[in-house]
Design a protein around this motif. Structure first.
Motif, PDB file in Angstrom:
ATOM      1  N   ASN A   1       0.826  -1.206   0.000  1.00 19.90           N
ATOM      2  CA  ASN A   1       0.000   0.000   0.000  1.00 19.90           C
ATOM      3  C   ASN A   1       0.860   1.256   0.000  1.00 19.90           C
ATOM      4  O   ASN A   1       0.564   2.214  -0.706  1.00 19.90           O
ATOM      5  N   LEU A   2       1.924   1.268   0.807  1.00 17.60           N
ATOM      6  CA  LEU A   2       2.805   2.430   0.850  1.00 17.60           C
ATOM      7  C   LEU A   2       3.532   2.633  -0.473  1.00 17.60           C
ATOM      8  O   LEU A   2       3.771   3.761  -0.894  1.00 17.60           O
ATOM      9  N   ALA A   3       3.886   1.549  -1.132  1.00 19.33           N
ATOM     10  CA  ALA A   3       4.579   1.662  -2.416  1.00 19.33           C
ATOM     11  C   ALA A   3       3.667   2.253  -3.478  1.00 19.33           C
ATOM     12  O   ALA A   3       4.140   2.931  -4.400  1.00 19.33           O
ATOM     13  N   ASN A   4       2.359   2.023  -3.358  1.00 19.19           N
ATOM     14  CA  ASN A   4       1.408   2.529  -4.353  1.00 19.19           C
ATOM     15  C   ASN A   4       0.928   3.947  -4.059  1.00 19.19           C
ATOM     16  O   ASN A   4       0.250   4.542  -4.876  1.00 19.19           O
ATOM     17  N   MET A   5       1.267   4.514  -2.889  1.00 18.57           N
ATOM     18  CA  MET A   5       0.790   5.845  -2.510  1.00 18.57           C
ATOM     19  C   MET A   5       1.668   6.938  -3.134  1.00 18.57           C
ATOM     20  O   MET A   5       2.837   6.730  -3.404  1.00 18.57           O
ATOM     21  N   SER A   6       1.057   8.105  -3.256  1.00 19.39           N
ATOM     22  CA  SER A   6       1.824   9.268  -3.693  1.00 19.39           C
ATOM     23  C   SER A   6       2.586   9.827  -2.495  1.00 19.39           C
ATOM     24  O   SER A   6       2.348   9.439  -1.358  1.00 19.39           O
ATOM     25  N   ASN A   7       3.490  10.761  -2.750  1.00 18.08           N
ATOM     26  CA  ASN A   7       4.258  11.368  -1.662  1.00 18.08           C
ATOM     27  C   ASN A   7       3.350  12.101  -0.681  1.00 18.08           C
ATOM     28  O   ASN A   7       3.580  12.070   0.524  1.00 18.08           O
ATOM     29  N   ASP A   8       2.317  12.782  -1.186  1.00 13.89           N
ATOM     30  CA  ASP A   8       1.394  13.491  -0.292  1.00 13.89           C
ATOM     31  C   ASP A   8       0.658  12.523   0.617  1.00 13.89           C
ATOM     32  O   ASP A   8       0.457  12.800   1.806  1.00 13.89           O
ATOM     33  N   GLU A   9       0.242  11.389   0.067  1.00 12.25           N
ATOM     34  CA  GLU A   9      -0.460  10.396   0.883  1.00 12.25           C
ATOM     35  C   GLU A   9       0.472   9.809   1.940  1.00 12.25           C
ATOM     36  O   GLU A   9       0.070   9.589   3.080  1.00 12.25           O
ATOM     37  N   ARG A  10       1.728   9.562   1.573  1.00 13.95           N
ATOM     38  CA  ARG A  10       2.696   9.042   2.539  1.00 13.95           C
ATOM     39  C   ARG A  10       2.936  10.043   3.658  1.00 13.95           C
ATOM     40  O   ARG A  10       3.048   9.675   4.823  1.00 13.95           O
ATOM     41  N   MET A  11       3.027  11.321   3.293  1.00 15.32           N
ATOM     42  CA  MET A  11       3.231  12.349   4.312  1.00 15.32           C
ATOM     43  C   MET A  11       2.044  12.427   5.261  1.00 15.32           C
ATOM     44  O   MET A  11       2.200  12.614   6.467  1.00 15.32           O
ATOM     45  N   GLU A  12       0.839  12.251   4.730  1.00 14.49           N
ATOM     46  CA  GLU A  12      -0.363  12.277   5.568  1.00 14.49           C
ATOM     47  C   GLU A  12      -0.368  11.097   6.533  1.00 14.49           C
ATOM     48  O   GLU A  12      -0.702  11.241   7.717  1.00 14.49           O
ATOM     49  N   VAL A  13       0.027   9.912   6.059  1.00 10.78           N
ATOM     50  CA  VAL A  13       0.101   8.737   6.929  1.00 10.78           C
ATOM     51  C   VAL A  13       1.153   8.966   8.015  1.00 10.78           C
ATOM     52  O   VAL A  13       0.922   8.662   9.191  1.00 10.78           O
ATOM     53  N   ALA A  14       2.294   9.524   7.644  1.00 13.36           N
ATOM     54  CA  ALA A  14       3.343   9.795   8.623  1.00 13.36           C
ATOM     55  C   ALA A  14       2.875  10.832   9.645  1.00 13.36           C
ATOM     56  O   ALA A  14       3.137  10.697  10.842  1.00 13.36           O
TER      57      ALA A  14
END
Length: 106
Positions: A52-65
């Motif tokens: 799931n993390l590999a398929n996310m955009s950078n903005d989505e990863r930042m939101e999860v973090a």
């Protein structure tokens, strides 16, 4: 006077040789360290979450973090509050500490 010149020359020669030997040792040590893949930071995560993390955009990863950090901060605040209450009850007789008084005033 001649001892001073010998010392200075020896000092600079030692610094030069020490820097050279240290540089070579650093290069050799750096080459022995294996190169990590970009996904190595996901090593502790489950396979589904990693995908799931590999398929996310950078903005989505930042939101999860950001959400993860907010969760950790709230856990820390709760732990701090518990310790403050424990210390307040052992320090004596229900007196408010300076911190408690300053936070209730605002």
């Amino acid at each position: 006077m001649s001892q001073s010149n010998n010392f200075t020359g020896g000092f600079f020669l030692g610094a030069l040789l020490g820097g050279l030997v240290g540089g070579v040792a650093g290069v050799l040590a750096a080459n022995r360290v294996p190169r990590e893949e970009s996904n190595a930071s996901f090593g502790q995560l489950s396979e589904d979450l990693r995908q799931n993390l590999a398929n996310m955009s950078n903005d989505e990863r930042m939101e999860v973090a950001r959400r993860g950090l907010e969760d950790k901060i709230s856990e820390l605040n709760a732990a701090i509050e518990d310790v403050r209450q424990q210390l307040g009850s052992t320090n004596g007789n229900g007196r408010a500490t300076e911190y408690e008084a300053s936070t209730t005033d605002s």
